[in-house]
Enzyme design. Structure first.
Site: not given
Ligand SMILES: [Mg+2]
Lengths: 406, 79
Positions: A7, A101-102
């Site tokens: 993350d 973003d993960e």
């Protein structure tokens, strides 16, 4: 199975702080456009003051008077996200891009090449930092649920490993709301049953959960025990799209239907172009509306023949809009086609249809070469370009997934 | 960028395992690139556009290089 969840920390804000050294160490908030008023991501410095995603500008400024607002640039974030995914793919072929973003990475059996899990995580962090200057939090655990929980436990720049033998001790007193997928409403429902911790959830009779929550009831009990069997779906192996959709947050709330229609045309063209590129047609067109107070609803209309024609999608979307009595100004609009018919290379029967199909194909071809919206429908030029807005963190960089821009 | 410019500029750059702008000339003045703070690429149709966020020690600039048209541009400046 060994799952790694990565993350990126305060992603959009951190990218902006890399770009502009004057912003480093300062409380900043990324917003979608100068007219938009909602915080997309806050830097850690701003979070210390209580600035959160989704807050409006004035609220945020009240919490943190020295807050600096930065207008986001999607292209930076998309490119960075793709670079990070490519780094992850160097460590395992099984990388699932969960959001911008993960990502989840299946690192089962990678120890021969890269050493034990903590070593893999260390190397990944190092590569990401070298290439982008950014930090991430990594969680490693026996499944996705626990890996996500682990990466949430230490931010920023964390590395947390949950081992099989620690699971029950860790979960026993953990509030259920901390688990991935258990949101505030579900938490409230569970608390109505006196279930507040994962330990209580794990011990709760399955029959009652089933009665109360249907098929997800049993799954909830398993989650309370830290059991979660959903696999990692590598990029490119996602299930065939069940729908193709785009939505956009408007630069400011809009009540005028004529203005909204221009956004619908742009969204219809995005949906049409994307489904044509993937050879998909849908039998249903739906329109999603979100009011300024976040109340959100979707209405749909069916079609005799499946379509991916911009004009048909647009005309159904405007029909739906016409049938709605807007109770307040609109914050977000979305257009989706669903009930997808695969393999739609069926020949159009009539000459008129064939002409349209050729025209549409030609438009797509030109756009693929010269950038989206080089050639588009005349109404889009009536006013200045609505602009892209800032994509939501739920956006995925690859594949024909439903793209939701919050 | 607080001021959007999109003006053509002349750039001296090193092309070696990537592209690194070294200095650029805008409106008759030469600006040294003291630091490339961030770099990213985007696509406009078939063209790959390289973006650089650069500092001359005083201000921050975004400059781009269109790798098909071989053109540099000063996209914007932030004082
Ligand atoms: Mg994040």
């Amino acid at each position: 199975m060994i799952v790694l969840h990565m993350d990126m920390n305060a992603f959009f804000a951190s990218v902006e702080q890399r770009c502009n050294p004057a912003l480093r160490g300062k409380p900043i908030a990324v917003i979608g456009s100068s007219k938009r008023t909602v915080v997309t991501t806050a830097s850690y410095e701003a979070r210390k003051f209580g600035v959160k995603t989704g807050m409006n500008k004035w609220e945020a400024k009240k919490k943190c008077p020295s807050l600096i607002f930065v207008i986001g640039d999607n292209r930076k974030y998309i490119d960075t996200s793709v670079r990070v995914l490519n780094i992850l793919k160097d460590f395992s072929p099984k990388v699932e891009a969960y959001s911008i973003d993960e990502a989840f990475v299946d690192i089962t059996g990678t120890d021969l090449l890269f050493g034990p899990p903590e070593e893999v995580a260390r190397r990944i962090k190092e590569r990401i930092r070298e290439d982008t200057g950014l930090t991430c939090s990594i969680g490693i655990a026996p499944n996705k649920l626990l890996a996500k929980l682990a990466s949430d436990m230490k931010k920023p720049d964390g590395l947390v490993i949950i081992r099989e033998e620690d699971v029950s001790k860790l979960l026993n007193d953990l509030p259920v709301g901390e688990l991935w997928g258990i949101g505030p409403r579900l938490t409230e429902h569970l608390s109505g049953l006196n279930v507040r911790t994962c330990g209580q959830l794990a011990a709760f009779p399955a029959s009652v959960l089933r009665e109360r929550f249907g098929i997800i009831g049993e799954r909830l009990k398993l989650m309370g025990q830290g059991i979660y069997d959903s696999p990692i779906v590598p990029i490119g192996e996602e299930e065939a799209a069940k729908s193709v959709g785009h939505s956009t947050t408007l630069p400011k709330d809009i009540a005028d239907k004529e203005v909204l229609k221009r956004y619908l045309l742009k969204l219809s063209e995005m949906v049409g172009a994307r489904s044509r590129a993937h050879g998909l047609k849908g039998r249903k067109v739906s329109l999603t509306i979100r009011y300024g107070d976040f109340f959100t609803f979707t209405r749909q209309k069916g079609l005799e023949q499946p379509t991916n024609d911009t004009r048909v999608i647009y005309s159904l979307a405007t029909d739906i809009l016409g049938s709605i009595r807007l109770r307040s100004a609109v914050r977000l609009v979305g257009v989706t086609i669903s009930d997808i018919a695969g393999g739609c290379r069926q020949l159009p029967l009539f000459e008129g249809e064939r002409k349209r199909e050729r025209l549409v194909n030609a438009v797509d071809l030109v756009n693929r070469h010269f950038g989206d919206f080089t050639l588009t429908w005349a109404a889009l030029f009536e006013d200045d370009d609505p602009g892209p807005g800032v994509i939501s963190p739920a956006w995925r960089p690859e594949g024909v997934k439903r793209v939701n821009v919050r | 960028m607080s001021t959007v410019l999109k003006e053509p500029i002349k750039v001296i750059a090193v092309f070696d395992n990537g592209v690194k702008p070294v200095k650029f000339k805008w409106k008759g003045r030469v600006y040294p690139v003291k630091e490339i703070t961030y770099a990213w690429t985007s696509k406009e149709g078939d063209s790959r556009i390289m973006h650089f966020s650069v500092s001359d020690g005083a201000a921050l600039y975004e400059i781009t290089y269109d790798s098909s048209a071989l053109k540099w541009s000063l996209e914007g400046v932030q004082a």
